[in-house]
Design a protein around this motif. Structure first.
Motif, PDB file in Angstrom:
ATOM      1  N   ILE A   1     -17.388 -60.061 104.514  1.00  8.76           N
ATOM      2  CA  ILE A   1     -17.543 -61.525 104.360  1.00  8.76           C
ATOM      3  C   ILE A   1     -18.669 -62.049 105.246  1.00  8.76           C
ATOM      4  CG2 ILE A   1     -16.417 -63.749 104.777  1.00  8.76           C
ATOM      5  CD1 ILE A   1     -13.772 -62.405 103.952  1.00  8.76           C
TER       6      ILE A   1
ATOM      7  N   THR B   1     -10.180 -57.767 116.702  1.00 11.67           N
ATOM      8  CA  THR B   1      -9.466 -56.663 116.076  1.00 11.67           C
ATOM      9  C   THR B   1      -8.391 -56.160 117.014  1.00 11.67           C
ATOM     10  OG1 THR B   1     -11.064 -55.151 117.004  1.00 11.67           O
ATOM     11  CG2 THR B   1     -11.468 -55.901 114.773  1.00 11.67           C
TER      12      THR B   1
ATOM     13  N   GLN C   1     -13.362 -58.263 106.487  1.00 14.25           N
ATOM     14  CA  GLN C   1     -13.950 -59.390 107.227  1.00 14.25           C
ATOM     15  C   GLN C   1     -15.437 -59.157 107.472  1.00 14.25           C
ATOM     16  OE1 GLN C   1     -10.606 -59.391 110.319  1.00 14.25           O
ATOM     17  NE2 GLN C   1     -11.105 -61.553 110.220  1.00 14.25           N
ATOM     18  N   GLU C   2     -15.788 -57.887 107.717  1.00  9.40           N
ATOM     19  CA  GLU C   2     -17.198 -57.581 107.975  1.00  9.40           C
ATOM     20  C   GLU C   2     -18.027 -57.829 106.707  1.00  9.40           C
ATOM     21  OE1 GLU C   2     -19.217 -54.293 110.703  1.00  9.40           O
ATOM     22  OE2 GLU C   2     -18.611 -53.452 108.795  1.00  9.40           O
TER      23      GLU C   2
ATOM     24  N   MET D   1      -8.463 -67.258 108.099  1.00 12.52           N
ATOM     25  CA  MET D   1      -8.762 -66.763 106.766  1.00 12.52           C
ATOM     26  C   MET D   1      -7.463 -66.826 105.951  1.00 12.52           C
ATOM     27  SD  MET D   1     -10.760 -63.314 105.766  1.00 12.52           S
ATOM     28  CE  MET D   1      -9.512 -62.116 106.136  1.00 12.52           C
TER      29      MET D   1
ATOM     30  N   ILE E   1     -15.286 -60.914 115.243  1.00 13.03           N
ATOM     31  CA  ILE E   1     -14.113 -60.517 114.455  1.00 13.03           C
ATOM     32  C   ILE E   1     -13.129 -59.879 115.428  1.00 13.03           C
ATOM     33  CG2 ILE E   1     -13.247 -59.075 112.573  1.00 13.03           C
ATOM     34  CD1 ILE E   1     -15.962 -59.156 111.291  1.00 13.03           C
TER      35      ILE E   1
ATOM     36  N   MET F   1      -5.176 -64.060 110.816  1.00 11.16           N
ATOM     37  CA  MET F   1      -6.441 -63.449 110.440  1.00 11.16           C
ATOM     38  C   MET F   1      -7.517 -64.515 110.502  1.00 11.16           C
ATOM     39  SD  MET F   1      -5.397 -61.302 107.192  1.00 11.16           S
ATOM     40  CE  MET F   1      -3.948 -60.300 107.214  1.00 11.16           C
TER      41      MET F   1
ATOM     42  N   CYS G   1     -13.445 -69.282 103.732  1.00 14.57           N
ATOM     43  CA  CYS G   1     -12.268 -68.615 104.319  1.00 14.57           C
ATOM     44  C   CYS G   1     -10.967 -69.304 103.906  1.00 14.57           C
ATOM     45  CB  CYS G   1     -12.379 -68.574 105.834  1.00 14.57           C
ATOM     46  SG  CYS G   1     -13.709 -67.502 106.375  1.00 14.57           S
TER      47      CYS G   1
ATOM     48  N   PHE H   1     -11.702 -65.697 112.269  1.00 16.29           N
ATOM     49  CA  PHE H   1     -12.950 -65.421 112.950  1.00 16.29           C
ATOM     50  C   PHE H   1     -13.100 -66.404 114.105  1.00 16.29           C
ATOM     51  CE2 PHE H   1     -13.289 -64.600 108.427  1.00 16.29           C
ATOM     52  CZ  PHE H   1     -13.878 -63.347 108.356  1.00 16.29           C
TER      53      PHE H   1
END
Length: 1471
Positions: free
Chosen positions: A1305, A1351, A1302-1303, A1273, A1349, A1405, A1444, A1407
């Motif tokens: 998106i 984390t 991100q969630e 991203m 995602i 960053m 992204c 996915f």
């Protein structure tokens, strides 16, 4: 014999094949077999069985035959035919091949089908149905007395071979340096492999209607010229490996096609040609960087390539066939296509691992060489010689578990018929490689002239010395003295009827129809087991100095390892080895030739041109027209050529002419009549190798691979059993076990009878890869364990009816896998299980391997790693499994991971989304147009889910539906948690929004302060009361569903909101007025699909028909599916004033009416990212499942459903179906039935998902050739003048805000959250995915793709909340714990440079995106149309990547829009 008039009938008129009036043929009775033929031409005679005695006659002396059969056998209507009763023994079949397509046929089903077919009559192309049509297959080929026949009778001794037209096929193309060489016709070997072999293969698939699921991988090994690791730059070091000679290398894998099924493969050929163009350049220059020196890279030769590693890669996938059980394919095949000649240099340990895994797993492994066939025996493995002694000798092995084919084109050279059998060496040696190793091998490399004086030495004497056997005293039983045996299947004198000299150059052409019969391929083949062998030097420059220097023969005695004779690849024909069960594992798929020896149909024997063919009188025309052959091959063809060319008299199809198969003439005694020996070379161990033997292509194995046979014929002899095996046994008394369990069982189910249990024990062993041992003298095994014969004359005693040693009725079965043997005995009502396991088991292996692979849609060759391990089969919990079967899957014996039970995971998702339709209809639309679901959408979803649970999972009904008024949306209620908001629904209890409450009803609503007894009375009111579930077994009277009770209270009491209703129900529970339907008083009140019942109060003495609850919570939960229903989770801490008004959804949560995105709000809930385990309800629950709902099976079947314990409307709901005692096709019918009902009645779609959605390399046993796509991203443009993205917010919330961003998106792209655990190994621990790592997985609403995602939120407190399930046996099963910190970080850092812990390093960053490979055509067709299209999926990925990467400023615009909302809301609050 009697003459009849023949007429034909359609199958619609009568399902019987033959209609005959018994009065017309005195002495004829039901089940008799008759032959039918025209008197004037004694064609292959048709055999049919008289099935019905009272069949309606059609006039006197008339018989009627089903039309397609008459056509196949060229019987003319209204002509006279002779009908003759035949003796079953005369027409008994030795072996039958059945083909099937697009279905999953388990080994237990194969065995049951085989028993079902005994003493029935079969003919070519006969269609067979079993289990009420759930299993369908067709007769493909039959063998009797050494010949192919057109019909015959299946007896107890007939071997049945199952071949699948829909297998999982891995095609590996070895891109070694020879691919860029030219063959004798001037074609590149790559062209020969792709334009030749693959084009022919795909054409055959099409012709045969094969529909395989195919993965195609190009692979190669790159060597680097370097002496030490320091010569490599840092970025290269992570994947380098070092071989036994100290050379550095890297292995590359390019996945061209992954799990695809195509009708037309021509585009794939095009794609492979494109990849070929720059494959070598990309791989060799992969690490080059400007201004950086890297060691020279060289592509290896075929012999030195990564051949065994490739086979192990596919085995890592095949081993897990029970995890992702696909219902429309059976069988597994690895095919390696190499430009080499079948010789490989390999590591001995890896060879042993590979051999054991291939044999134990029953996987077909085919090796197709496009190089020229050498003049020595192949396949040949040459072991790495790690001994630096000057005189050490190379050791070889010849793997019988690889089915070898040589492909040659049909091109002719104008001036010669000669076909060379060697590849000419290049004009000058490959200097670079030689120089590279000159130093290391100083000791071994000798100057050319020292080795080359031909005249002085006696090479034969030298060879004799090298390959001599060790002195007798050092041999063990394993080695047999080396007297020359009479040739095994004396191939010299075979019944080959060779073609005339003029056509001889045709012999080995892999001309498509040479093997019409598509032989009994080794199909899945040679997987039996045995020694493993090494590789040839034809391709390696050092080959000239192969053996110790010849000049020193006189003085130096070769070093010979005592106890093992070395193998001479140029003359293996008389080396015999002690027979093992591994050696015989696949033999029952081969037909018997005329001399009673098992034959492989793609081996041909060349003969000097002048020599006449033997058995002249038995031969057919050798120039059988090509098209006849092809019609034999094409099994769907309804007409079977039955002219004199192919079928000889008496139903025989002679195996001659172009079909010439290796049989043996006359009575040459076969070596293997010595029952304990087998020949070293070859899959069958019964065919002798000679230099004149040519190998063609085993098209049959590659087109319709055989499944591992269910029978074998090896049992160790008495001496071996005593010396080499440990014996243990245990008894099962099913009646006693069931008596105990039946008392404790809340719900009575008929227990299995002892006989059913006994058969099921056999079934389960077959399903786990065991084989039934047939043809062994029973009494010997039973009474004295004395020597069994491995290939005796066919036994007349079928194992099913062994002679009982005592008076009690007895049945016995012997089974084996590898070196493990089980004997199951039934005497009276006692079952005895005797287990023999090796006294000295093989040591466990665990080989770590690193490699680079490039999967479809990826941009780079990523580093990955994998472990190859052998499984210890002797540790399987058979005792536990046998009790599981005995008790019919009682909850005391739960299915546990080590039992390797089958499973199928599904997700329930919303069926329809208008955004998807819009994207499909308009090519220019972006894909981030999925709206946030409204409260109404979520209510609708909850209703649909409840409906699905009630009607289809639990199969119950609520008869008295009341009409209720839709409540107003209670936005202003005082819920303390927003999670409950969704439950105040606008829908009535029945889900019909237009049903309005009838105001004319006289009863007013209950007052808010009404006493509890009034509430209960009103609940029971016949018209106004609650809708009770219909009384069924295990449910007490007045059972209701908790969530519907809450709705009812909201309708029928004043001032009721969700919270008050829930607390009122709590009070009723505490006052003992209601209770959980199991009768368990400790169970708290849970809102959702949970069942409670109204307890009879003291005043209600007059309830005669009151049914009590079970009183056993565990039994109740094992019967019913109960799910808690919650609202969507909010990422925000609720403040009272806004509490009820939140219209949140999991995809892009909003803070308040102003619509500010959660990641910019001030009141973020710090626990939002943790797994939702705040209640004592476990994450998953299990319940018993009735599988065979339509009663199709011939046995009792059951399974289990493992489902998420809570449902949230904004998340996918997971359910996994698990089974061991069920037929795959019947499970499939149940699940497809659910999927249809979900979409047609409940507006939900049910999609299958893989056990390991992301296939990351650190999850145990993940697919080594699959991996997620990393999508970075680009947040640089969002920083503007800030140093970090969320500057101005408290630092401890930065990570969480990034995650929420991100969630938001993924929500815009239509992804919803799913709680999916990673690999199966965590299942029994009850640890949800994410609890070790905190990663969050999302699935697209169409079910086609996943996003993770990653984390880095620290979440120590999480794991403590998850209680391990209370499991018997838990402690016995150590489960490997997985990495504690998030490994996905490491995965991502591979793509983006070095790992840093600074979270705002924008490069990290991103996915992880992966495809759902479990959605096959069958699923795509049944769900929303077109979303399964590749085009749609690729477009989603492309658009997501663009977004992204901030193309067209889309990411920046989204970011700015969110800030605008934030500023707007600030402005509103300030004013």
């Amino acid at each position: 014999m009697k003459s009849f008039k023949l007429i034909v009938h359609q199958s619609s008129f009568s399902p019987e094949d033959l209609i005959i009036n018994l009065k017309d043929y005195p002495g004829l009775k039901e089940k008799d077999i008759v032959e039918i033929y025209h008197p004037e031409n004694d064609y292959p005679r048709l055999l049919l069985q008289v099935t019905k005695v009272d069949a309606p006659g059609r006039g006197r002396d008339t018989i009627s035959v089903e039309q397609s059969i008459a056509t196949t056998f060229q019987l003319r209507t209204f002509a006279d035919v002779y009908v003759n009763i035949v003796n079953v023994q005369d027409v008994a079949l030795d072996s039958v091949e059945l083909t099937f397509k697009d279905q999953y046929l388990g080994r237990s089903e194969m065995w049951r089908l085989k028993n079902h077919l005994v003493s029935t009559c079969v003919y070519l192309n006969k269609k067979i149905e079993y289990c009420g049509g759930a299993i369908r297959c067709q007769v493909y080929e039959m063998w009797s007395q050494g010949d192919r026949v057109a019909c015959g009778v299946i007896t107890e001794d007939t071997k049945i071979v199952f071949r699948s037209s829909t297998s999982m096929v891995y095609l590996f193309i070895q891109m070694s340096s020879e691919m860029w060489d030219f063959d004798i016709h001037g074609d590149l070997y790559f062209e020969k492999a792709v334009n030749g072999f693959l084009a022919d293969l795909f054409a055959k698939w099409k012709k045969n209607g094969s529909n395989h699921e195919v993965t195609i991988v190009l692979f190669s090994r790159t060597f680097y010229k370097a002496k030490s690791l320091e010569e490599f730059p840092q970025h290269m070091q992570e994947c380098l490996q070092k071989d036994y000679r100290g050379r550095f290398y890297e292995d590359f894998y390019r996945v061209a096609v992954q799990n695809e099924r195509y009708e037309d493969w021509s585009n794939v050929l095009l794609q492979l040609r494109r990849l070929f163009t720059d494959y070598q350049k990309i791989v060799l220059q992969y690490h080059e960087r400007p201004n950086m020196d890297i060691p020279t890279a060289i592509n290896s030769t075929a012999a030195q390539g990564n051949f065994l590693e490739v086979l192990n890669m596919s085995l890592n996938v095949f081993e897990k066939h029970y995890l992702d059980r696909c219902f429309d394919r059976t069988g597994q095949l690895s095919v390696v296509i190499t430009p080499g000649v079948g010789v490989f240099e390999v590591d001995r340990e890896l060879t042993n691992v590979t051999k054991q895994r291939i044999i134990d797993n029953g996987v077909g492994s085919d090796l197709v060489c496009v190089g020229e066939q050498p003049l020595h025996a192949v396949p040949l493995l040459k072991f790495h010689n790690k001994d630096n002694n000057l005189n050490s000798i190379d050791d070889y092995s010849m793997p019988h578990w690889i089915n070898l084919s040589f492909y040659s084109t049909n091109k002719k050279v104008a001036y010669s018929n000669f076909i060379p059998r060697i590849k000419l060496p290049p004009r000058k040696s490959q200097e670079p490689l030689r120089k590279m190793y000159e130093d290391e091998r100083k000791g071994k490399l000798l100057k050319e002239d020292e080795c080359m004086h031909n005249s002085i030495f006696d090479y034969d004497a030298y060879d004799a010395q090298v390959f001599q056997l060790p002195p007798a005293h050092s041999t063990r039983v394993q080695r047999v003295a080396r007297t020359k045996k009479t040739s095994v299947a004396g191939l010299e004198g075979l019944n080959r009827r060779s073609p005339p000299a003029s056509t001889l150059h045709h012999r080995k052409m892999s001309d498509p129809d040479i093997h019409h019969s598509l032989g009994d391929l080794l199909t899945s083949g040679n997987k039996s087991a045995g020694y493993d062998a090494g590789s040839d030097t034809t391709d390696s420059p050092m080959s000239t100095n192969r053996l110790s220097p010849r000049s020193s023969i006189s003085s130096i005695k070769p070093v010979i390892r005592t106890g093992r004779a070395l193998i001479n690849p140029f003359d293996p024909s008389h080396v015999t080895v002690k027979l093992t069960s591994n050696r015989r594992r696949w033999t029952h798929i081969f037909p018997k030739g005329p001399t009673g020896v098992l034959i492989q149909q793609h081996h041909y024997q060349a003969r000097p041109a002048g020599e006449p063919a033997r058995n002249e009188e038995h031969r057919c025309e050798s120039n059988t027209p090509k098209d006849n052959g092809s019609s034999i091959l094409n099994n769907n063809h309804s007409i079977y050529q039955v002219d004199g060319n192919i079928m000889s008299r008496k139903r025989m199809i002679s195996a001659s002419g172009t079909l010439a198969v290796l049989g043996v003439s006359g009575g040459t005694p076969s070596t293997t009549n010595n029952a304990s020996l087998a020949l070293l070379w070859g899959a069958t161990g019964e065919q002798e190798w000679t230099p004149a033997l040519t190998t063609g292509v085993d098209w049959k194995s590659l087109t319709i691979p055989a499944c591992l046979p269910i029978t074998t014929d090896y049992f160790p002899d008495k001496r071996s059993l005593q010396n080499d095996y440990l014996v243990s046994d245990y008894n099962l008394l099913p009646d006693d076990v069931n008596a105990d369990f039946a008392q404790n069982r809340a719900i009575y189910k008929d227990p299995l009878t002892t006989m059913e249990v006994f058969k099921e024990l056999v079934s389960q062993r077959l399903a786990q890869g065991f084989q039934l041992i047939v043809g062994v003298n029973e009494n010997e095994v039973i009474e004295s364990h004395c020597a069994s014969t491995a290939t005796p004359p066919p036994s007349k005693v079928a194992p099913q009816c062994g002679k009982p040693a005592n008076a009690a009725p007895t049945k016995r079965y012997l089974l084996s896998i590898g070196r493990i043997f089980h004997k199951l005995t039934l005497v009276g009502s006692t079952i005895t299980v005797t287990r023999y396991r090796p006294r000295h088991p093989y040591p466990p292996f665990n080989i770590h391997y690193r490699y680079r692979f490039h999967a479809p849609n990826h941009d780079t060759y990523e580093v990955s790693w994998v472990s190859f391990t052998t499984e210890k089969l002797e540790t399987y919990y058979w005792n536990y499994m046998d009790h599981y079967i005995c008790t019919r899957g009682d909850s005391d014996f739960a299915l546990v991971e080590p039992l390797k039970y089958w499973r199928f995971r599904t997700l329930l998702l919303p069926l329809y989304n208008p955004a998807t339709k819009q994207i499909l209809e308009d090519d220019s639309t972006h894909c981030d147009i999925y709206p946030t679901p409204t409260r109404h959408d979520l209510d609708q979803l909850t209703d649909n889910f409840l409906k699905m649970t009630e009607l289809y999972f639990n199969k119950v009904k609520r008869p008295n539906k009341q009409r209720l008024s839709p409540t107003k949306s209670l936005n202003t209620s005082t819920c303390s948690k927003a999670t409950k908001a969704v439950l105040e629904r606008t829908q009535s209890q029945t889900g019909e929004a237009d049903d309005t409450y009838d105001d004319g009803v006289s009863e007013p609503k209950l007052k808010a302060n009404a006493p509890l007894s009034d509430v209960v009375d009103r609940m029971r009111h016949p018209t106004l009361g609650l809708g009770f579930l219909q009384q069924t077994v295990s449910l007490p009277s007045h059972t209701f569903v908790s969530i519907y009770a809450i709705h009812w209270l909201q309708e029928n009491m004043e001032g009721m909101d969700y919270e008050k209703a829930a607390s009122l129900m709590e009070r009723l529970l505490n006052e003992k007025m209601i209770c959980h339907a199991s009768g368990d008083t400790t169970k708290r009140f849970v809102v959702g699909y949970y069942m409670y019942h109204i307890l009879p109060q003291k005043k209600d003495k007059e309830l005669p028909d009151y049914v009590k609850p079970l009183g056993d919570l565990q039994s109740f939960e094992n019967e019913w599916m109960e799910v808690e229903v919650l609202g969507p989770r909010s990422p925000l801490i609720q403040v009272d004033k806004a509490s009820g008004a939140i219209d949140i959804s999991g995809s892009s949560p909003l803070a308040d009416d102003t619509g500010v995105p959660a990641f910019l709000c001030d009141n973020i809930d710090p626990n939002y990212m943790q797994i939702d385990s705040d209640s004592e309800i476990p994450l998953y629950k299990k319940t018993h499942l009735d599988i065979d709902v339509n009663n199709k099976s011939d046995r009792i079947e059951w399974g289990h459903a493992r489902y998420q314990a809570t449902f949230r409307p904004d998340q996918a709901f997971e359910m996994c179906i698990q089974w061991t005692v069920a037929s795959g096709n019947i499970v499939a019918e149940l699940i497809f039935g659910w999927a249809r009902k979900a979409s047609s009645n409940c507006k939900l779609q049910m999609v299958p998902i893989p056990a390991d959605p992301l296939a990351l390399p650190f999850t145990l046993k993940s697919d080594p050739l699959r991996g997620p796509i990393y999508i970075p991203m680009n947040v640089e443009p969002l920083l503007r003048n800030k140093t970090v993205l969320f500057e101005g917010f408290p630092e401890e919330t930065w990570l969480q805000r990034l995650f929420l961003f991100q969630e938001a998106i993924v929500g815009r792209f239509g992804f919803v959250k799913c709680t999916v655990e990673s690999t199966s190994h965590e299942w029994e621990r009850g640890t949800p995915r994410g609890s070790p790592t905190g990663d969050h997985l999302y699935v697209h609403v169409t079910g086609n793709m996943f996003i993770l995602i990653p984390t880095t939120v620290k979440s120590e407190q999480k794991s403590s909340k998850v209680k391990p399930p209370n499991r018997t046996l838990c402690n016995k099963y150590p489960v490997p714990t997985e990495v504690a910190n998030s490994p996905h970080e490491a995965y991502i850092s591979r793509h983006v440079g070095y790992k840093t812990n600074d979270y705002n390093n924008s490069r990290r960053m991103g996915f992880l995106w992966s495809w759902n490979h479990m959605i096959s055509k069958k699923w795509k067709g049944s769900q929303t149309p077109a979303t399964g299209d590749e085009g749609f999926q690729m477009r989603m990925l492309r658009d997501f990547k663009h977004f992204c990467a901030n193309q067209e400023q889309r990411l920046s615009q989204f970011w700015d829009h969110c800030w605008e909302l934030k500023d707007k809301s600030r402005g509103m609050t300030s004013c």
